[in-house]
Enzyme design. Structure first.
Site, PDB file in Angstrom:
ATOM      1  N   GLY A  54       1.239  -1.348  -0.038  1.00  0.00           N
ATOM      2  CA  GLY A  54      -0.260   0.036  -0.048  1.00  0.00           C
ATOM      3  C   GLY A  54       1.215   0.724   0.243  1.00  0.00           C
ATOM      4  O   GLY A  54       1.957   1.606  -0.250  1.00  0.00           O
ATOM      5  N   GLU A  55       0.472   2.237   0.377  1.00  0.00           N
ATOM      6  CA  GLU A  55       1.389   3.450   0.649  1.00  0.00           C
ATOM      7  C   GLU A  55       1.606   3.698   2.929  1.00  0.00           C
ATOM      8  O   GLU A  55       0.248   3.683   2.889  1.00  0.00           O
ATOM      9  CB  GLU A  55       0.479   4.933   0.049  1.00  0.00           C
ATOM     10  CG  GLU A  55       1.714   5.780  -0.688  1.00  0.00           C
ATOM     11  CD  GLU A  55       2.212   6.701   0.805  1.00  0.00           C
ATOM     12  OE1 GLU A  55       3.143   6.825   1.137  1.00  0.00           O
ATOM     13  OE2 GLU A  55       1.022   6.941   1.738  1.00  0.00           O
ATOM     14  N   SER A  56       2.864   3.586   2.824  1.00  0.00           N
ATOM     15  CA  SER A  56       2.813   3.585   4.214  1.00  0.00           C
ATOM     16  C   SER A  56       2.411   4.713   5.282  1.00  0.00           C
ATOM     17  O   SER A  56       2.194   4.538   6.236  1.00  0.00           O
ATOM     18  CB  SER A  56       4.543   2.978   4.175  1.00  0.00           C
ATOM     19  OG  SER A  56       5.460   4.166   3.999  1.00  0.00           O
ATOM     20  N   CYS A  86       6.524  -4.448   1.573  1.00  0.00           N
ATOM     21  CA  CYS A  86       6.712  -3.504   0.703  1.00  0.00           C
ATOM     22  C   CYS A  86       6.151  -2.984   1.368  1.00  0.00           C
ATOM     23  O   CYS A  86       6.944  -2.623   2.711  1.00  0.00           O
ATOM     24  CB  CYS A  86       5.866  -3.662  -0.609  1.00  0.00           C
ATOM     25  SG  CYS A  86       5.955  -2.219  -1.635  1.00  0.00           S
ATOM     26  N   ARG A 120      12.367   3.471   1.692  1.00  0.00           N
ATOM     27  CA  ARG A 120      11.614   3.865   1.229  1.00  0.00           C
ATOM     28  C   ARG A 120      10.929   3.854  -0.290  1.00  0.00           C
ATOM     29  O   ARG A 120      12.177   4.801  -0.694  1.00  0.00           O
ATOM     30  CB  ARG A 120      10.060   5.144   1.425  1.00  0.00           C
ATOM     31  CG  ARG A 120      10.031   4.601   3.570  1.00  0.00           C
ATOM     32  CD  ARG A 120       8.913   5.881   3.086  1.00  0.00           C
ATOM     33  NE  ARG A 120       7.279   6.253   2.582  1.00  0.00           N
ATOM     34  CZ  ARG A 120       7.257   6.810   1.949  1.00  0.00           C
ATOM     35  NH1 ARG A 120       7.289   8.056   1.919  1.00  0.00           N
ATOM     36  NH2 ARG A 120       5.606   6.725   1.315  1.00  0.00           N
ATOM     37  N   ILE A 149       6.720  -3.400  -6.687  1.00  0.00           N
ATOM     38  CA  ILE A 149       5.956  -2.193  -7.521  1.00  0.00           C
ATOM     39  C   ILE A 149       6.331  -0.995  -6.053  1.00  0.00           C
ATOM     40  O   ILE A 149       6.225  -1.059  -4.850  1.00  0.00           O
ATOM     41  CB  ILE A 149       5.151  -2.907  -7.822  1.00  0.00           C
ATOM     42  CG1 ILE A 149       4.108  -3.814  -8.198  1.00  0.00           C
ATOM     43  CG2 ILE A 149       3.667  -0.869  -7.184  1.00  0.00           C
ATOM     44  CD1 ILE A 149       3.009  -4.577  -7.646  1.00  0.00           C
ATOM     45  N   ARG A 150       6.566   0.167  -6.680  1.00  0.00           N
ATOM     46  CA  ARG A 150       7.548   0.972  -5.528  1.00  0.00           C
ATOM     47  C   ARG A 150       8.056   0.741  -4.263  1.00  0.00           C
ATOM     48  O   ARG A 150       8.175   0.622  -3.612  1.00  0.00           O
ATOM     49  CB  ARG A 150       6.601   2.089  -5.853  1.00  0.00           C
ATOM     50  CG  ARG A 150       5.601   3.156  -7.012  1.00  0.00           C
ATOM     51  CD  ARG A 150       4.688   3.634  -6.575  1.00  0.00           C
ATOM     52  NE  ARG A 150       5.581   5.092  -5.556  1.00  0.00           N
ATOM     53  CZ  ARG A 150       4.526   5.625  -4.631  1.00  0.00           C
ATOM     54  NH1 ARG A 150       2.976   5.645  -5.305  1.00  0.00           N
ATOM     55  NH2 ARG A 150       4.851   6.309  -4.365  1.00  0.00           N
ATOM     56  N   HIS A 197       6.243  -8.459  -3.209  1.00  0.00           N
ATOM     57  CA  HIS A 197       5.089  -8.448  -2.970  1.00  0.00           C
ATOM     58  C   HIS A 197       4.684 -10.265  -4.075  1.00  0.00           C
ATOM     59  O   HIS A 197       4.257 -10.767  -4.915  1.00  0.00           O
ATOM     60  CB  HIS A 197       3.672  -8.217  -4.025  1.00  0.00           C
ATOM     61  CG  HIS A 197       3.881  -6.503  -3.611  1.00  0.00           C
ATOM     62  ND1 HIS A 197       2.722  -5.909  -2.873  1.00  0.00           N
ATOM     63  CD2 HIS A 197       4.628  -5.445  -4.466  1.00  0.00           C
ATOM     64  CE1 HIS A 197       2.990  -4.615  -3.086  1.00  0.00           C
ATOM     65  NE2 HIS A 197       3.677  -4.319  -3.715  1.00  0.00           N
ATOM     66  N   GLU A 199       2.519 -12.254  -2.893  1.00  0.00           N
ATOM     67  CA  GLU A 199       0.808 -12.352  -2.913  1.00  0.00           C
ATOM     68  C   GLU A 199       0.634 -12.126  -4.110  1.00  0.00           C
ATOM     69  O   GLU A 199      -0.807 -13.286  -4.335  1.00  0.00           O
ATOM     70  CB  GLU A 199      -0.213 -11.737  -2.068  1.00  0.00           C
ATOM     71  CG  GLU A 199       0.462 -10.340  -1.906  1.00  0.00           C
ATOM     72  CD  GLU A 199       0.754  -8.883  -2.163  1.00  0.00           C
ATOM     73  OE1 GLU A 199       1.154  -8.057  -2.155  1.00  0.00           O
ATOM     74  OE2 GLU A 199       2.152  -9.727  -1.761  1.00  0.00           O
TER      75      GLU A 199
END
Length: 218
Positions: A54-56, A86, A120, A149-150, A197, A199
């Site tokens: 997600g976005e931390s 992530c 990050r 991913i990022r 990731h 998953e």
């Protein structure tokens, strides 16, 4: 909760952002009873927890909004097994580094469950996403296919942290160099973190099985 006494541990997935459904499916296929966690009372009923991507910074705000930050911090401090992927890796760190923080962006408040410094978005932004095959300590039957991913990477680890996987820079994040490649998976005690990731790789639950085994052994 106390120790795990059954062969089918109850493992929660923090259901605020990220690939919640994919983690739940992978955990079920790995022999766990998987449950989404959005409330403190749900957190209290699990033997271990997955913190998805997600976005931390947004996840930190959501944890506060759902009144989960302090209960989760307390469970981690008490030794609850956890697995962060992530953004989840960022939240489990002791120190968070970010060269691109904007002035109005609130800082991430990490839980300090793993003695590591995490950078990050280290591999770049969305357009810099990539995939790689990694040798993953503790996982057999060949390399693990990893989707980044990022993604963050780990700048440094403490003496009690086991490095599970690394990836060579290969041109990603070339503004920072490291001769030994980038650390992208670590473990300290019952807490596991990956920059990628697992998953998102359908049909390969080996990393999740590794975590389920960690929960059983805790």
């Amino acid at each position: 909760m106390g120790g795990v006494s059954t062969a089918r541990p109850v493992i929660g997935v923090l259901a605020l952002q990220g690939g919640v459904a994919e983690h739940l499916t992978a955990l079920e296929r790995s022999g766990a009873e998987a449950r989404p966690v959005r409330r403190p009372e749900e957190l209290a009923q699990v033997h271990g927890l997955v913190l998805p991507g997600g976005e931390s910074t947004a996840m930190t705000r959501l944890l506060d909004g759902f009144e989960l930050f302090e209960p989760l911090r307390e469970r981690l401090a008490a030794g609850m097994p956890a697995f962060g992927s992530c953004a989840g890796m960022v939240l489990l760190a002791g120190t968070v580094l970010d060269d691109r923080v904007e002035q109005d962006t609130p800082p991430v408040r990490p839980f300090g469950a793993i003695d590591m410094a995490v950078r990050r978005n280290a591999f770049g932004r969305q357009v810099d996403s990539f995939e790689a095959d990694l040798d993953f300590a503790g996982v057999t039957d060949g390399p693990v296919h990893a989707v980044f991913i990022r993604a963050p990477w780990v700048d440094k680890v403490g003496a009690d942290v086991r490095v599970l996987a690394s990836v060579a820079p290969s041109g990603h994040g070339s503004e920072v160099t490291a001769p030994a490649g980038r650390i992208v998976a670590v473990q300290q005690g019952p807490v596991l973190a990956t920059a990628f990731h697992p998953e998102l790789v359908s049909g390969d639950e080996r990393v999740h099985r590794y975590f389920v085994q960690t929960v059983r052994a805790s």
